[in-house]
Design a protein around this motif. Sequence first.
Motif, PDB file in Angstrom:
ATOM      1  N   ILE A 148       0.863  -1.179   0.000  1.00 30.94           N
ATOM      2  CA  ILE A 148       0.000   0.000   0.000  1.00 30.94           C
ATOM      3  C   ILE A 148       0.898   1.226   0.000  1.00 30.94           C
ATOM      4  O   ILE A 148       1.918   1.258   0.690  1.00 30.94           O
ATOM      5  N   PRO A 182       0.356   5.193   0.385  1.00 28.56           N
ATOM      6  CA  PRO A 182      -0.260   6.519   0.523  1.00 28.56           C
ATOM      7  C   PRO A 182       0.744   7.604   0.142  1.00 28.56           C
ATOM      8  O   PRO A 182       1.930   7.524   0.477  1.00 28.56           O
ATOM      9  N   LEU A 214      -4.294   7.107  -2.342  1.00 30.01           N
ATOM     10  CA  LEU A 214      -4.088   5.840  -1.647  1.00 30.01           C
ATOM     11  C   LEU A 214      -3.900   4.771  -2.715  1.00 30.01           C
ATOM     12  O   LEU A 214      -4.866   4.240  -3.271  1.00 30.01           O
TER      13      LEU A 214
END
Length: 346
Positions: free
Chosen positions: A264, A266, A285
């Motif tokens: 992930i 961000p 995101l």
Amino acid sequence: MKIFRIIFISVLVLSAPLVYAQNDSTPIYTVMYNQAPEGFNYPLIGFVNQANGNHKGAQIGFINTNTLGFTGAQIGFVNTIGDFQNGLQLGFVNTTDGPVNGLQAGFINTSTDSVNGTQLGFINTQVHASTGLQAGFINTSTGKLNGAQVGFVNINPKEVTGAQIGFVNSTGKLGTLQLGFVNYADSLEKGGFPLGFLSVVRKGGYQAVEVGYNELFPYNVSVKIGIPAFYTSFNGAYNPDFNDEFAVGAGFGSLISLGPVFFINPEAYYLYQIHAENSITRASLNFGVTLGERVQLLAGPSAAWIWYAHDYDVIDPAFSFYRERFDENDELVIGLNAALRIKLSK
């Protein structure tokens, strides 16, 4: 002439030794020059003070010298200790040829051994390991730093397990916090975290270049540099359909691993259209996948807050999931971000 004669005679009287010494074992105590043997633990107050051997007490004068260890306070323009220091050195130049277990406060502070206390000045230097504090404009510690360096430039070529806080920080191994505008570490140890506008880590860092697409700018190029947990990004964007086609800016991001392949990501960054003077703040995101050793693909939702310098300006996105202009100057656009990233670091 009579006044000058009186002054001259007074100086001679004041300069006469209270105790005249034939050897180093006998104290010499005058206004201009004081000399004390080891064991003479009384304050030396004069223009030049010299204590032979280990000494306790105080030296207050323009030049203070102690040939071995000193416990007490040296207060003057130039202070020198030949061995350990347990106490205070307060002056323009302070030098200890041994460990510092107290405080050195002055323009230039130097210890050729370890510092377990504090160096407070413009230029602070210590040669061996340190568990204390260096606070000044330029701080240098050549041994392992278990304490802290706080200043404009902090340098430690070996290892930092305490903290470096300043405008420019540099170390060999980083196992703690670096907080500054520019940070450099040769390698990153467990617990190491450089936080700044530009952080370069040669081994264990993160460097990458990226080309991307989003709803506002179909052409985006950025450079990422830092560590996977926190990196800074330098961005350039282009849209040929806008009156002001180019935008430049910077931001930050983080890679959160979900295993050896997925992650992930961000990110947030700021873009500025130079001619139109519009400001764009973006947050995304991203969900990513690692292909091979160096290639990463990522995509995810994004939100852009546009501030118009002129109320008549309009930036039309190529598409949007949601769009609302709140007033003459503020607009929110929800869109999509997609990118191809090439890792330069291993």
